[in-house]
Design a protein around this motif. Structure first.
Motif, PDB file in Angstrom:
ATOM      1  N   ALA A  79     -13.566  34.004 -14.364  1.00 18.53           N
ATOM      2  CA  ALA A  79     -14.497  33.327 -13.456  1.00 18.53           C
ATOM      3  C   ALA A  79     -14.119  31.868 -13.223  1.00 18.53           C
ATOM      4  O   ALA A  79     -14.717  31.199 -12.361  1.00 18.53           O
ATOM      5  CB  ALA A  79     -15.921  33.412 -13.995  1.00 18.53           C
ATOM      6  N   GLY A  80     -13.178  31.345 -13.980  1.00 22.38           N
ATOM      7  CA  GLY A  80     -12.778  29.946 -13.817  1.00 22.38           C
ATOM      8  C   GLY A  80     -13.792  28.963 -14.372  1.00 22.38           C
ATOM      9  O   GLY A  80     -13.896  27.824 -13.886  1.00 22.38           O
ATOM     10  N   VAL A  81     -14.528  29.364 -15.398  1.00 23.05           N
ATOM     11  CA  VAL A  81     -15.484  28.459 -16.042  1.00 23.05           C
ATOM     12  C   VAL A  81     -14.733  27.265 -16.622  1.00 23.05           C
ATOM     13  O   VAL A  81     -13.658  27.413 -17.226  1.00 23.05           O
ATOM     14  CB  VAL A  81     -16.266  29.217 -17.146  1.00 23.05           C
ATOM     15  N   ARG A  82     -15.300  26.074 -16.469  1.00 21.20           N
ATOM     16  CA  ARG A  82     -14.609  24.854 -16.910  1.00 21.20           C
ATOM     17  C   ARG A  82     -14.827  24.547 -18.377  1.00 21.20           C
ATOM     18  O   ARG A  82     -14.029  23.847 -18.998  1.00 21.20           O
ATOM     19  CB  ARG A  82     -15.084  23.667 -16.070  1.00 21.20           C
ATOM     20  N   ARG A  83     -15.924  25.036 -18.969  1.00 16.83           N
ATOM     21  CA  ARG A  83     -16.203  24.756 -20.378  1.00 16.83           C
ATOM     22  C   ARG A  83     -17.152  25.792 -20.944  1.00 16.83           C
ATOM     23  O   ARG A  83     -18.071  26.254 -20.263  1.00 16.83           O
ATOM     24  CB  ARG A  83     -16.811  23.358 -20.552  1.00 16.83           C
ATOM     25  N   ILE A  84     -16.936  26.132 -22.216  1.00 19.27           N
ATOM     26  CA  ILE A  84     -17.878  26.935 -22.994  1.00 19.27           C
ATOM     27  C   ILE A  84     -18.425  26.051 -24.113  1.00 19.27           C
ATOM     28  O   ILE A  84     -17.653  25.343 -24.778  1.00 19.27           O
ATOM     29  CB  ILE A  84     -17.211  28.182 -23.599  1.00 19.27           C
ATOM     30  N   VAL A  85     -19.735  26.088 -24.314  1.00 13.93           N
ATOM     31  CA  VAL A  85     -20.378  25.360 -25.419  1.00 13.93           C
ATOM     32  C   VAL A  85     -21.043  26.397 -26.311  1.00 13.93           C
ATOM     33  O   VAL A  85     -21.856  27.212 -25.847  1.00 13.93           O
ATOM     34  CB  VAL A  85     -21.430  24.354 -24.909  1.00 13.93           C
ATOM     35  N   TYR A  86     -20.680  26.372 -27.576  1.00 12.09           N
ATOM     36  CA  TYR A  86     -21.190  27.363 -28.529  1.00 12.09           C
ATOM     37  C   TYR A  86     -21.738  26.652 -29.759  1.00 12.09           C
ATOM     38  O   TYR A  86     -21.130  25.709 -30.270  1.00 12.09           O
ATOM     39  CB  TYR A  86     -20.066  28.315 -28.937  1.00 12.09           C
ATOM     40  N   LEU A  87     -22.886  27.117 -30.230  1.00  7.86           N
ATOM     41  CA  LEU A  87     -23.476  26.575 -31.459  1.00  7.86           C
ATOM     42  C   LEU A  87     -23.255  27.568 -32.588  1.00  7.86           C
ATOM     43  O   LEU A  87     -23.796  28.678 -32.567  1.00  7.86           O
ATOM     44  CB  LEU A  87     -24.968  26.303 -31.291  1.00  7.86           C
ATOM     45  N   GLY A  88     -22.468  27.176 -33.568  1.00  7.57           N
ATOM     46  CA  GLY A  88     -22.211  28.010 -34.733  1.00  7.57           C
ATOM     47  C   GLY A  88     -22.755  27.370 -35.990  1.00  7.57           C
ATOM     48  O   GLY A  88     -23.607  26.478 -35.944  1.00  7.57           O
ATOM     49  N   GLY A  89     -22.269  27.820 -37.133  1.00  7.86           N
ATOM     50  CA  GLY A  89     -22.736  27.290 -38.413  1.00  7.86           C
ATOM     51  C   GLY A  89     -21.617  26.593 -39.160  1.00  7.86           C
ATOM     52  O   GLY A  89     -20.432  26.891 -38.961  1.00  7.86           O
ATOM     53  N   ILE A  90     -21.973  25.662 -40.030  1.00 10.61           N
ATOM     54  CA  ILE A  90     -20.986  24.983 -40.870  1.00 10.61           C
ATOM     55  C   ILE A  90     -20.428  25.995 -41.871  1.00 10.61           C
ATOM     56  O   ILE A  90     -21.185  26.649 -42.595  1.00 10.61           O
ATOM     57  CB  ILE A  90     -21.614  23.785 -41.603  1.00 10.61           C
ATOM     58  N   ALA A  91     -19.115  26.135 -41.880  1.00 11.02           N
ATOM     59  CA  ALA A  91     -18.465  27.110 -42.760  1.00 11.02           C
ATOM     60  C   ALA A  91     -17.621  26.370 -43.790  1.00 11.02           C
ATOM     61  O   ALA A  91     -16.602  25.766 -43.436  1.00 11.02           O
ATOM     62  CB  ALA A  91     -17.595  28.059 -41.938  1.00 11.02           C
ATOM     63  N   PRO A  92     -18.016  26.388 -45.058  1.00  9.25           N
ATOM     64  CA  PRO A  92     -17.241  25.685 -46.085  1.00  9.25           C
ATOM     65  C   PRO A  92     -15.824  26.238 -46.189  1.00  9.25           C
ATOM     66  O   PRO A  92     -15.626  27.463 -46.184  1.00  9.25           O
ATOM     67  CB  PRO A  92     -18.033  25.961 -47.376  1.00  9.25           C
ATOM     68  N   ALA A  93     -14.844  25.358 -46.250  1.00  9.06           N
ATOM     69  CA  ALA A  93     -13.445  25.783 -46.300  1.00  9.06           C
ATOM     70  C   ALA A  93     -13.099  26.337 -47.683  1.00  9.06           C
ATOM     71  O   ALA A  93     -13.613  25.882 -48.710  1.00  9.06           O
ATOM     72  CB  ALA A  93     -12.532  24.601 -45.974  1.00  9.06           C
TER      73      ALA A  93
END
Length: 493
Positions: A99-113
């Protein structure tokens, strides 16, 4: 910008849409059940597209001509949530490229390394990776516990602290957490729409305080004016065992409590604050924990909670599915209990009583039986009666109402509720008003579609009690409306 929000019927999505509108963006929302948006104050200011996030053609239609995609979809209440979220993210990533979307914004969770993540955190991280593997610039914002009125994490914290002055708790109450106020999450999400394409990556967001869950409970008690809580951690309580207790004490069911608690085993603390290089912090700074709790409690006291975790999605089949008595339905056995009662009450007064049903007003019949059934449902992992209602007098299509889901409202004549309690079948309760020559006619219809032998046995076992339960409801609801007419009561039971 032209923004499309996936998850607008959810807790955060429902709060993000008005913020985007205030910022001057054009907003399209993608929803599987658009009827849930009917009573939102911003409904007429957005374009609504119906569809399923796991259907590629639906997703493609929603993304056409859009610049910014907000992806706030999670399937936590489903046992196979990680598989569903994986499939949906893959479809969305491909469609966004096309679709040619210019940006995706996603809210995830903090994942400890370097740690073995819970299914919940692992799934959130995987969705972020799938989206970032696309050719579209992606901004992943990673947050720990969100503090805000109506959020599942906050409701769990609130009910545990308020109802248990003494708590025997698992060791994870000593895990370190960096909570963030929901207003700050919305600040970063809203401003992400204006970022240039060069900003592409994952960023941690959090409040200024790093606390243990024990400190969060004590802090809540302090803000709420409660006596100091006695908290005793013990090593034998696993997240799964703890979730059974949360299921009984709070409105949050096991389906959500288990993955949330498994995630709290980890320290979830921001590893960086690089987002500040691209989005300035909220003015006059990130909201501290005590202030976030006070803001949430103020909204609850003022009955100004715009979205709740329990309204985010149905627990059973889609509300759009036809009622078994609708003309276009054909199926097997069906049971009904139908009762009518003529009343001298004004139709408007009768409707006011109907729309105020549930929550603090109760169900107008044999409270002990309703309470017992609610407890049994909680023990079985169902919704129970604790979800209450958002507003004491006005219902919204799609919202949770105790163990029901508001499926349809035709104001001021029809209220249809779909049961979300654990049942061997599907059930509905329909309450309606018809104007009569003098007064009104109240009609009440309980519908049950059994599933297997257990469903038939269930209905036959409770049928002897219908005269007490449903007959009492009919008499008491009309009586409450007549009390308003006569000025002898406030119409509530």
């Amino acid at each position: 910008m032209r923004c499309v929000v996936f998850g607008a019927t959810g807790y955060l999505g429902g709060r993000l849409v008005p913020e985007l509108l205030r910022a001057g963006h054009t907003v399209r929302v993608f929803a599987r059940s658009p009827g849930k948006l009917a009573d939102t104050p911003w409904r007429d200011s957005v374009e609504v597209v119906r569809g399923d996030v796991t259907v590629a053609s639906d997703v493609g239609a929603a993304l056409a001509d859009q610049e910014v995609l907000y992806y706030l979809v999670h399937s936590l209440t489903r046992p196979d949530f990680d598989e569903i979220d994986r499939r949906a993210a893959t479809i969305v990533a491909r469609a966004a490229e096309s679709a040619g979307v210019r940006r995706i914004v996603y809210l995830g969770g903090i994942a400890p390394a370097g740690q073995q993540l819970s299914r919940h955190l692992s799934s959130r991280a995987e969705v972020g990776r799938i989206l970032r593997d696309s050719a579209v610039p992606v901004l992943v914002l990673r947050a720990a516990v969100v503090i805000g009125s109506g959020s599942a994490s906050f409701e769990m914290l609130r009910y545990l602290t308020e109802r248990l002055p003494v708590m025997v708790t698992p060791r994870w109450v000593r895990s370190r957490i960096q909570p963030i106020a929901v207003r700050d999450v919305l600040h970063y999400l809203t401003r992400a729409a204006d970022l240039p394409a060069t900003v592409d990556g994952a960023f941690d967001i959090g409040g200024p305080d790093v606390l243990t869950y024990e400190q969060m409970m004590r802090g809540y008690a302090e803000v709420a004016g409660l006596p100091r809580r006695l908290i005793v951690p013990v090593p034998v309580l696993t997240p799964w065992l703890s979730a059974q207790w949360v299921n009984l004490v709070t409105p949050v069911p096991k389906a959500i409590a288990v993955p949330l608690m498994e995630s709290l085993v980890h320290d979830v603390v921001c590893g960086e604050h690089d987002i500040a290089r691209h989005i300035p912090d909220p003015d006059p700074g990130p909201t501290d924990y005590h202030c976030a709790v006070e803001l949430a409690l103020t909204r609850i006291r003022d009955r100004d909670v715009p979205t709740r975790w329990s309204d985010a999605g149905p627990w059973g089949p889609e509300p759009s599915e036809p009622l078994p008595t609708d003309p276009d339905w054909s199926g097997g056995s069906l049971y009904q209990d139908v009762r009518e009662r003529r009343t001298s009450a004004d139709p408007a007064a009768l409707w006011a009583v109907i729309e105020a049903i549930g929550g603090e007003h109760g169900w107008y019949s044999f409270p002990l039986a309703w309470s017992l059934r609610g407890w049994l449902d909680r023990l079985a992992g169902g919704a129970g009666l604790r979800r209450g209602r958002r507003d004491p007098h006005r219902l919204h299509e799609g919202e949770a109402l105790d163990w029901w889901r508001v499926e349809r409202i035709e104001r001021p004549s029809l209220l249809r509720l779909r049961a979300e309690m654990r049942l061997p079948g599907r059930a509905w309760l329909e309450l309606s008003v018809r104007t009569a020559d003098t007064g009104a006619v109240y009609r009440q219809r309980a519908v049950f579609e059994p599933r297997g032998l257990a469903g038939h046995l269930y209905w036959k076992s409770i049928a002897p009690f219908h005269a007490v339960i449903f007959g009492g409801m009919t008499r008491n609801i009309t009586g409450a409306a007549e009390a308003v007419k006569d000025g002898t009561g406030n119409g509530m039971s």
